[in-house]
Design an enzyme around this catalytic site. Structure first.
Site, PDB file in Angstrom:
ATOM      1  CB  CYS A 106      -0.915   0.006   1.223  1.00  0.00           C
ATOM      2  SG  CYS A 106      -0.032  -0.302   2.757  1.00  0.00           S
ATOM      3  N   GLY A 118      -1.519   0.431  -4.836  1.00  0.00           N
ATOM      4  CA  GLY A 118      -2.617  -0.415  -4.395  1.00  0.00           C
ATOM      5  C   GLY A 118      -3.916   0.033  -5.018  1.00  0.00           C
ATOM      6  CG  ASN A 166       3.800   0.403   2.657  1.00  0.00           C
ATOM      7  OD1 ASN A 166       3.514  -0.742   2.329  1.00  0.00           O
ATOM      8  ND2 ASN A 166       4.711   1.120   2.013  1.00  0.00           N
ATOM      9  N   GLY A 167       3.425  -2.186   4.983  1.00  0.00           N
ATOM     10  CA  GLY A 167       4.420  -3.179   5.371  1.00  0.00           C
ATOM     11  C   GLY A 167       3.784  -4.418   5.958  1.00  0.00           C
ATOM     12  CE1 TYR A 224       5.755  -3.536 -11.840  1.00  0.00           C
ATOM     13  CE2 TYR A 224       4.975  -3.601  -9.575  1.00  0.00           C
ATOM     14  CZ  TYR A 224       4.712  -3.634 -10.932  1.00  0.00           C
ATOM     15  OH  TYR A 224       3.428  -3.752 -11.382  1.00  0.00           O
TER      16      TYR A 224
END
Length: 470
Positions: free
Chosen positions: A9, A37, A112-113, A242
């Site tokens: 995210c 996301g 996030n994670g 990416y």
């Protein structure tokens, strides 16, 4: 382009924005983070201690209509989140930001994670009577912060204590009635940065691994209790390869330039005679430019991308991802027909997507197709926010040689970037990289009980979960 690799995210927070509509500002920020996301999103707004929030499944413009944004009000601070599920699945209870009411005041949290000890934290709280509404790691962080807040003088002190108890990857924004708090794990797996807004968003700096930044009407304060020179940072290398937008700058290094260097290293490690170098949109393009520049082989446009289709790897189901690929790319036959083609992509996961793309080039009349990948082969699970869940699903684990993989995907040859070269793509960066999904070496100890194939993440089904932890 991925077939089954997911990244969790993106998070955003803003404080003291009275010059424009706060919810609208967060909306625009989430739009810019949509690439991280596409499954769900949410915004929480704080108007001097009065919280309003909305979240839902879908893209940012679908979840937030103009009427919905207006209903959130202006506020003096807000946080937002875009999500693809890794841990926790697609249940509505997992959509962020999470909103928590408790005796010490309201909180909203976006994360996030992935944590490596979320399961044991959850079990500890549930056995003491706590109620969880979803199955994401974020709830484990929220419950830990709330529990510590009951013992600490301030929320930031509770965050300091919480960071001693949670392990893994986390870049978080936390909103209280009076403060906006951002904190990043000591390994720095995921990026998190600070900026100013008055005359347009202006980058100030990256948060240090382990740093806590507290923003209030008293100003900005940094807490570096968990920052240490003894531990090397462990930025996920796929941020450069990416995940991040090509116009991003992470730790002072241009993401686009890092991808071009990856392509140049590929040209040195895996040269081949060809007529044209093409990239698979979007993150394969910069690597293709780097390969072409280093090799002297002309770069050309090999594919036209349907801009109205999101990243195929972010589609929630395998069949949806496959449908997206079918209508996402079209080969430019005039540039491909009769030529020896070098096709650059950022990774191969299961191999079915790249096999389909190779077939597109064959159907367009390519004489030869040589695939080059700007990352090493995936051979191990990731526990820090990139959803590589089992070696059983990885093509690099199913075949003994690169030549076999080339045959399976239909390419005339195949070459991966080496792990050594991968660590050198972000020239000038002071960070070290986590390469666990390639090497199997992780910067954080991963408990033996963790296995994404063993934990049934459907809400309410914990029988096997507790059996594993016991």
């Amino acid at each position: 382009m991925f077939n089954s690799l997911h990244e969790e995210c993106g998070v955003f927070g803003i404080f003291e924005n009275r010059t424009c509509e706060t919810a609208q500002t967060v909306y625009l920020a989430l739009y810019a983070l949509q690439h991280r996301g596409q499954e769900s999103c949410g915004i929480a707004v704080n108007d001097d201690g009065v919280f309003s929030h909305h979240k839902g499944n879908g893209l940012v413009p679908d979840v937030f209509t103009s009427e919905r944004l207006e209903s959130l009000g202006k506020g003096n601070m807000a946080i937002g989140h875009v999500r693809y599920s890794t841990t926790g699945g697609t249940d509505i209870g997992n959509i962020q930001p999470l909103f928590i009411r408790h005796i010490k005041g309201n909180l909203a949290l976006a994360h996030n994670g992935n944590l490596v000890n979320a399961d044991e934290i959850r079990k500890r709280f549930e056995l003491s009577g706590a109620i969880f509404h979803g199955t994401s790691d974020t709830e484990a962080i929220a419950h830990t912060i709330v529990a510590n807040r009951l013992k600490c003088k301030s929320t930031e002190d509770a965050v300091v204590k919480t960071m001693r108890e949670i392990h893994g990857a986390y870049s978080c924004v936390l909103m209280t009635a009076t403060k906006l708090i951002a904190f990043r794990d000591p390994n720095g797996f995921r990026p998190l940065c600070l900026g100013t807004f008055p005359d347009g968003a202006t980058f100030v700096r990256d948060l240090l691994p382990g740093e806590i930044v507290v923003v209030s009407r008293d100003g900005i304060r940094s807490i570096r209790t968990h920052c240490t020179t003894k531990k090397k940072s462990s930025m996920c290398v796929f941020e450069y390869i990416y995940f991040a937008r090509p116009d991003s700058v992470i730790d002072g290094v241009s993401v686009q330039q890092a991808r071009m260097r990856a392509g140049a290293f590929l040209a040195r490690e895996h040269p081949v005679d060809a007529d044209i170098v093409i990239g698979v949109p979007d993150s394969g393009i910069d690597a293709a430019l780097g390969y072409a520049r280093e090799s002297g082989i002309p770069y050309g446009i090999g594919f036209i991308k349907n801009r109205y289709i999101g990243r195929s790897f972010i589609q929630p189901s395998q069949s949806q991802r496959e449908d997206a690929v079918r209508i996402k790319l079209n080969a430019v036959k005039e540039n491909i027909r009769g030529k020896r083609v070098i096709m650059i992509d950022d990774s191969i996961v299961r191999g079915t997507t790249c096999a389909r793309i190779v077939r597109l080039l064959r159907e367009a009349g390519a004489k030869e197709v040589h695939m080059r990948v700007s990352a090493p082969p995936f051979k191990h699970a990731c526990y820090f926010g990139t959803d590589i869940d089992s070696s059983d699903n990885l093509i690099a684990c199913q075949y003994d040689s690169v030549e076999e993989i080339a045959r399976v995907i239909g390419a005339d040859s195949l070459g991966y970037l080496s792990i050594d070269a991968t660590h050198r793509i972000a020239e000038g960066a002071s960070v070290c990289f986590c390469d666990g999904c390639f090497s199997g070496r992780y910067p954080v100890e991963v408990p033996e009980t963790i296995s994404k194939n063993k934990f049934d993440q459907k809400l309410g089904n914990y029988s096997e979960y507790y059996e594993i932890l016991d």
